[in-house]
Design a protein around this motif. Structure first.
Motif, mmCIF file in Angstrom:
data_model
loop_
_atom_site.group_PDB
_atom_site.id
_atom_site.type_symbol
_atom_site.label_atom_id
_atom_site.label_comp_id
_atom_site.label_asym_id
_atom_site.label_seq_id
_atom_site.Cartn_x
_atom_site.Cartn_y
_atom_site.Cartn_z
ATOM 1 N N THR A 52 0.919 -1.106 -0.044
ATOM 2 C CA THR A 52 0.038 -0.012 -0.025
ATOM 3 C C THR A 52 0.875 1.068 0.026
ATOM 4 O O THR A 52 2.269 1.075 0.172
ATOM 5 C CB THR A 52 -0.932 0.201 1.252
ATOM 6 O OG1 THR A 52 -0.076 0.301 2.456
ATOM 7 C CG2 THR A 52 -1.555 -1.142 1.342
ATOM 8 N N LEU A 53 0.283 2.561 -0.128
ATOM 9 C CA LEU A 53 1.086 3.471 -0.220
ATOM 10 C C LEU A 53 1.890 3.847 1.189
ATOM 11 O O LEU A 53 2.808 4.765 1.076
ATOM 12 C CB LEU A 53 0.307 4.727 -0.784
ATOM 13 C CG LEU A 53 -1.017 5.089 0.007
ATOM 14 C CD1 LEU A 53 -0.913 5.694 1.344
ATOM 15 C CD2 LEU A 53 -1.931 5.586 -1.248
ATOM 16 N N SER A 54 1.591 3.377 2.328
ATOM 17 C CA SER A 54 2.296 3.401 3.370
ATOM 18 C C SER A 54 3.468 2.783 3.615
ATOM 19 O O SER A 54 4.248 2.786 4.401
ATOM 20 C CB SER A 54 1.293 3.186 4.647
ATOM 21 O OG SER A 54 0.488 2.115 4.791
ATOM 22 N N MET A 74 -1.444 -1.035 -3.911
ATOM 23 C CA MET A 74 -3.144 -0.926 -4.089
ATOM 24 C C MET A 74 -3.068 0.436 -3.876
ATOM 25 O O MET A 74 -3.752 1.107 -2.992
ATOM 26 C CB MET A 74 -3.404 -1.785 -2.629
ATOM 27 C CG MET A 74 -5.104 -1.548 -2.866
ATOM 28 S SD MET A 74 -5.674 -2.201 -1.053
ATOM 29 C CE MET A 74 -7.040 -1.238 -0.802
ATOM 30 N N ALA A 75 -2.623 1.131 -4.872
ATOM 31 C CA ALA A 75 -3.051 2.766 -5.229
ATOM 32 C C ALA A 75 -2.690 2.748 -6.742
ATOM 33 O O ALA A 75 -1.984 2.087 -7.309
ATOM 34 C CB ALA A 75 -2.120 3.330 -4.234
ATOM 35 N N VAL A 76 -3.373 4.088 -7.178
ATOM 36 C CA VAL A 76 -2.784 4.379 -8.474
ATOM 37 C C VAL A 76 -1.448 5.014 -8.124
ATOM 38 O O VAL A 76 -0.665 4.933 -9.164
ATOM 39 C CB VAL A 76 -4.046 5.358 -9.179
ATOM 40 C CG1 VAL A 76 -4.076 6.723 -8.505
ATOM 41 C CG2 VAL A 76 -3.511 5.553 -10.618
ATOM 42 N N GLY A 77 -1.041 5.920 -7.300
ATOM 43 C CA GLY A 77 0.263 6.408 -7.101
ATOM 44 C C GLY A 77 1.242 5.429 -6.652
ATOM 45 O O GLY A 77 0.823 4.523 -6.137
ATOM 46 N N TYR A 78 2.380 5.752 -7.166
ATOM 47 C CA TYR A 78 3.338 4.692 -7.008
ATOM 48 C C TYR A 78 4.797 5.434 -6.369
ATOM 49 O O TYR A 78 5.948 4.975 -6.590
ATOM 50 C CB TYR A 78 3.727 3.377 -8.074
ATOM 51 C CG TYR A 78 3.866 4.264 -9.490
ATOM 52 C CD1 TYR A 78 5.004 4.367 -9.862
ATOM 53 C CD2 TYR A 78 2.703 4.487 -10.104
ATOM 54 C CE1 TYR A 78 5.250 5.143 -11.103
ATOM 55 C CE2 TYR A 78 2.891 5.138 -11.437
ATOM 56 C CZ TYR A 78 4.084 5.312 -11.748
ATOM 57 O OH TYR A 78 4.129 5.988 -13.009
ATOM 58 N N VAL A 99 -9.727 2.082 -11.764
ATOM 59 C CA VAL A 99 -10.876 1.603 -10.973
ATOM 60 C C VAL A 99 -11.471 2.863 -10.140
ATOM 61 O O VAL A 99 -12.293 2.970 -9.280
ATOM 62 C CB VAL A 99 -10.677 0.597 -10.071
ATOM 63 C CG1 VAL A 99 -10.729 -0.776 -11.162
ATOM 64 C CG2 VAL A 99 -9.351 0.400 -9.259
ATOM 65 N N LEU A 100 -10.367 3.818 -9.658
ATOM 66 C CA LEU A 100 -10.654 4.877 -8.648
ATOM 67 C C LEU A 100 -10.974 5.885 -9.281
ATOM 68 O O LEU A 100 -11.265 7.228 -8.510
ATOM 69 C CB LEU A 100 -9.620 4.924 -7.414
ATOM 70 C CG LEU A 100 -8.161 4.925 -8.067
ATOM 71 C CD1 LEU A 100 -7.864 5.843 -9.110
ATOM 72 C CD2 LEU A 100 -7.228 4.915 -7.128
ATOM 73 N N ASN A 101 -11.043 6.278 -10.510
ATOM 74 C CA ASN A 101 -11.016 7.577 -11.250
ATOM 75 C C ASN A 101 -12.187 8.287 -10.748
ATOM 76 O O ASN A 101 -12.310 9.504 -10.308
ATOM 77 C CB ASN A 101 -11.253 7.433 -12.772
ATOM 78 C CG ASN A 101 -10.025 7.147 -13.370
ATOM 79 O OD1 ASN A 101 -8.905 6.902 -12.789
ATOM 80 N ND2 ASN A 101 -9.982 6.715 -14.589
ATOM 81 N N ALA A 238 -4.093 15.140 -4.641
ATOM 82 C CA ALA A 238 -2.852 14.329 -5.387
ATOM 83 C C ALA A 238 -2.123 13.703 -4.443
ATOM 84 O O ALA A 238 -2.192 12.590 -3.921
ATOM 85 C CB ALA A 238 -2.152 15.581 -6.155
ATOM 86 N N ARG A 239 -0.923 14.322 -3.833
ATOM 87 C CA ARG A 239 -0.030 13.707 -2.817
ATOM 88 C C ARG A 239 0.543 14.820 -2.209
ATOM 89 O O ARG A 239 0.694 16.124 -2.471
ATOM 90 C CB ARG A 239 1.050 13.179 -3.585
ATOM 91 C CG ARG A 239 1.065 11.740 -4.212
ATOM 92 C CD ARG A 239 0.833 10.768 -2.909
ATOM 93 N NE ARG A 239 0.794 9.381 -3.189
ATOM 94 C CZ ARG A 239 -0.286 8.859 -3.593
ATOM 95 N NH1 ARG A 239 -1.549 9.564 -3.621
ATOM 96 N NH2 ARG A 239 -0.385 7.580 -3.932
ATOM 97 N N GLY A 240 0.708 14.660 -0.979
ATOM 98 C CA GLY A 240 1.661 15.373 0.088
ATOM 99 C C GLY A 240 3.011 15.642 -1.058
ATOM 100 O O GLY A 240 3.159 14.939 -1.441
ATOM 101 N N PRO A 285 -8.279 12.671 5.991
ATOM 102 C CA PRO A 285 -7.177 11.841 6.058
ATOM 103 C C PRO A 285 -7.001 10.823 4.894
ATOM 104 O O PRO A 285 -7.014 9.673 4.840
ATOM 105 C CB PRO A 285 -7.687 10.940 7.345
ATOM 106 C CG PRO A 285 -9.008 11.025 7.352
ATOM 107 C CD PRO A 285 -9.509 12.179 6.749
ATOM 108 N N HIS A 286 -6.626 11.414 3.488
ATOM 109 C CA HIS A 286 -6.272 10.707 2.527
ATOM 110 C C HIS A 286 -7.199 9.630 2.303
ATOM 111 O O HIS A 286 -7.037 8.335 2.175
ATOM 112 C CB HIS A 286 -5.065 10.093 2.662
ATOM 113 C CG HIS A 286 -4.231 9.931 1.325
ATOM 114 N ND1 HIS A 286 -2.884 9.892 1.271
ATOM 115 C CD2 HIS A 286 -4.846 9.315 0.037
ATOM 116 C CE1 HIS A 286 -2.594 9.514 -0.154
ATOM 117 N NE2 HIS A 286 -3.882 9.332 -0.752
ATOM 118 N N ILE A 287 -8.591 10.017 2.070
ATOM 119 C CA ILE A 287 -9.628 9.219 1.761
ATOM 120 C C ILE A 287 -10.355 9.412 0.386
ATOM 121 O O ILE A 287 -11.463 8.836 0.204
ATOM 122 C CB ILE A 287 -10.699 9.336 2.889
ATOM 123 C CG1 ILE A 287 -11.242 10.822 3.175
ATOM 124 C CG2 ILE A 287 -10.346 8.890 4.249
ATOM 125 C CD1 ILE A 287 -12.499 10.882 3.663
HETATM 126 C C1 GLV Z 1 -4.435 7.076 -3.500
HETATM 127 O O1 GLV Z 1 -3.762 8.084 -3.157
HETATM 128 C C2 GLV Z 1 -3.677 6.452 -4.460
HETATM 129 O O2 GLV Z 1 -2.723 6.777 -5.172
HETATM 130 O O3 GLV Z 1 -4.485 5.213 -5.019
#
Ligand code: GLV
Length: 327
Positions: A52-54, A74-78, A99-101, A238-240, A285-287
């Motif tokens: 995950t992104l954490s 499990m995120a679109v960002g990597y 899937v999250l758009n 977007a992202r921090g 909180p990043h939801i």
């Molecule tokens: C959420 O921030 C993601 O990248 O899926």
């Protein structure tokens, strides 16, 4: 013999059960957040990682996990994964695009509307017992209808946000690394391409949807905020790190822009405590992708990628085709 995988954080039990049909699974359903050293330790002998992104999958973690062949985020960002180091090590990396758009675009609107119309501030005020009488000027906000929406980063999520604006009769302007083809600009997105500076100067509401990379660190800092209208709102889903949080806090405190809606932060979840002292910021909180069907679709998408990658097939969302084969 089954491949061994680590599921780095808790996820839907039925997705873990699906993975168990294919792999020998070590699953962290206790949801402990592993330090890089613990992660490296858990990855010993693992062929795959459901991440995950954490989790920060750095070059060091990769070097410490010689058996690893696939990292499926499990995120679109990597931006949590050192893609170049993974490619050099022959590790396939995947994300969960598309899937999250729509869910994320819905949330961008929720945050924009809450920010422009001061919804959370109004609720705090009401709960604090301050609503004693009607007043003509209480909690005045900004209009969305008829306003100019500026979208910085016009990928799939940016376009889904643009499409929703037609119900509000908004003018949409955007800036992106590359300009959209004519049919996308004039079609459902009805968006005009402008420079980043023109976008910041002209938009009434600015929404950030660009992916993070070190080159885009502090894309919005003091100089960019100074270009914005004093009445403008800024929304970051977007992202921090895309926004210089300290510069934004200073601008909000001095009302150099009207308000901000933020779902992502530098160093999250440890956000800058000064945000909590401001009433003109909406904090979540990043939801943005957190609807039940979408989070489930993301988990299944990451599982599909892992099953394909370790099954010797091309994963549907491979990010680094240049990764050398590692069997
Ligand atoms: C959420 O921030 C993601 O990248 O899926």
């Amino acid at each position: 013999m089954k491949h061994k995988i680590l599921v780095a954080r808790a996820t839907f039990p039925d997705v873990v059960a699906r993975l168990e049909q294919h792999f020998d699974v070590e699953s962290n359903q206790g949801d402990q957040v592993f330090s890089p050293a613990e992660l490296a330790e858990r990855l010993q002998g693992k062929d795959g990682l459901f991440a995950t992104l954490s989790e920060r999958i750095s070059a060091e973690v990769i070097a410490a996990a010689p058996a690893l062949k696939a990292v499926c985020n499990m995120a679109v960002g990597y931006d949590n994964i050192d893609l170049a180091a993974a490619s050099r090590a022959g590790i396939k990396v995947t994300n969960t695009p598309d899937v999250l758009n729509e869910t994320t675009a819905d949330f961008a609107w929720a945050l924009l509307m809450a920010t422009a119309r001061r919804i959370t501030e109004a609720e705090h005020w009401l709960r604090a017992g301050q609503w004693k009488k009607w007043r003509y000027d209480v909690l005045l906000g900004a209009d969305l209808h008829g306003a100019t929406l500026g979208i910085l980063g016009m990928g799939r999520i940016g376009q889904a946000i643009a499409r929703r604006s037609s119900g509000f009769g908004m003018k949409v302007i955007y800036h992106n690394r590359s300009r959209l083809p004519e049919e996308l600009e004039s079609g459902a997105n009805h968006a005009g391409y402008v420079s980043k500076e023109d976008l910041l100067r002209t938009a009434d509401h600015v929404v950030l949807t660009l992916p993070y990379s070190p080159q885009l660190h502090h894309t919005i800092g003091a100089a960019e905020i100074a270009l914005m209208k004093p009445s403008a709102t800024l929304v970051n889903i977007a992202r921090g790190g895309i926004v210089d949080d300290a510069a934004l806090i200073a601008a909000l405190r001095e009302h150099r822009i009207a308000s901000a809606g933020l779902d992502v932060f530098e160093n999250e979840p440890a956000l800058n405590p000064d945000f909590l002292t401001l009433s003109n910021v909406v904090l979540t909180p990043h939801i943005a992708s957190a609807s039940e069907p979408t989070r489930r679709a993301m988990a299944n998408c990451a599982a599909d990628n892992l099953i394909a990658a370790l099954g010797g097939r091309q994963p549907p969302n491979l990010l680094n085709p240049e990764a050398n084969r590692k069997e």
